[in-house]
Design an enzyme around this catalytic site. Sequence first.
Site, PDB file in Angstrom:
ATOM      1  NE  ARG A 191       2.405  -4.804  10.975  1.00 30.32           N
ATOM      2  CZ  ARG A 191       3.456  -4.729  10.165  1.00 30.32           C
ATOM      3  NH1 ARG A 191       4.587  -5.329  10.478  1.00 30.32           N
ATOM      4  NH2 ARG A 191       3.371  -4.048   9.049  1.00 30.32           N
ATOM      5  NE  ARG A 250      -3.999  -0.925  10.445  1.00 29.69           N
ATOM      6  CZ  ARG A 250      -3.011  -0.440   9.712  1.00 29.69           C
ATOM      7  NH1 ARG A 250      -3.096   0.714   9.128  1.00 29.69           N
ATOM      8  NH2 ARG A 250      -1.924  -1.146   9.577  1.00 29.69           N
ATOM      9  CE  LYS A 290      -1.949  -1.043   3.955  1.00 31.40           C
ATOM     10  NZ  LYS A 290      -1.249  -2.305   4.282  1.00 31.40           N
TER      11      LYS A 290
END
Length: 209
Positions: free
Chosen positions: A166, A88, A13
């Site tokens: 993550r 997110r 990204k």
Amino acid sequence: MKLIFLGPPGAGKGTLAVLVSETYKIPHISTGEIFRAAIREKTPLGLKVQAIIDAGQLVSDDITIELVRERLGKDDTKAGYILDGFPRTIPQAEALAKIVEIDAAVNFDIADDGVVARLSGRRVCRSCSQNYHVDYMKPKVEGVCDKCGGELYIREDDKIEAITKRLEVYRKQTAPLIDFYRSVGKLTEVDARPSSAAVLEEFKKLFPL
Ligand code: AP5
Ligand code: MG
């Protein structure tokens, strides 16, 4: 053009956002970068979020939403922007919808093994935050940034335990945003596996200048 870049950690990204920002002349707004700058400068925000980020957890919605609200109030956002790493969570997406109507959420799709290979070899410039990779995007001189001559370092959250965390956090809290944006007709899917130059070409076809 107001865009969101979605996708797992290490999908590319940030790398693509730099290229899109240069090509389309819109700012690249990365919440991760804003937090890392605050940590570097040891601001009160930085001191508050450092341990959370190093462990691969998410910063609270309240803090993150306020930060983005403030950033989107700046003059350089008038012609559009790329939001990289925000929203997110569903509450962040709902809060953003109250601030602005985005044009598209671009989802960068890649499997976990690709993520691990990319993150475990990532190197980042301490001065200008440019990304490199020990195999896929080597700097001309090892350990030195091509753009500014800064020192390259390994992010604390690129250690394998934090990468695993993550990915887990991404699956639980961020992946549901794919359906969220699909359901409102804003989702664009991009295959993130090819080279960054090839992904940029694909992006340009989807969003002609
Ligand atoms: P953030 O900085 O956003 O990290 P992330 O989402 O985990 O994503 P990454 O930056 O690791 O990956 P990327 O997709 O940008 O990949 P990159 O281009 O670098 O967030 C960090 C932390 O901040 C979070 O964990 C959280 O704690 C906090 N945070 C941030 N936003 C938040 C929010 N909204 N809410 C709550 N907390 C938040 O590429 C990776 C590597 O692959 C590089 O080495 C690169 O050179 C290489 N590469 C890239 N593209 C390619 C390609 N096409 N081919 C080969 N190699 C490639
Ligand atoms: Mg990034």
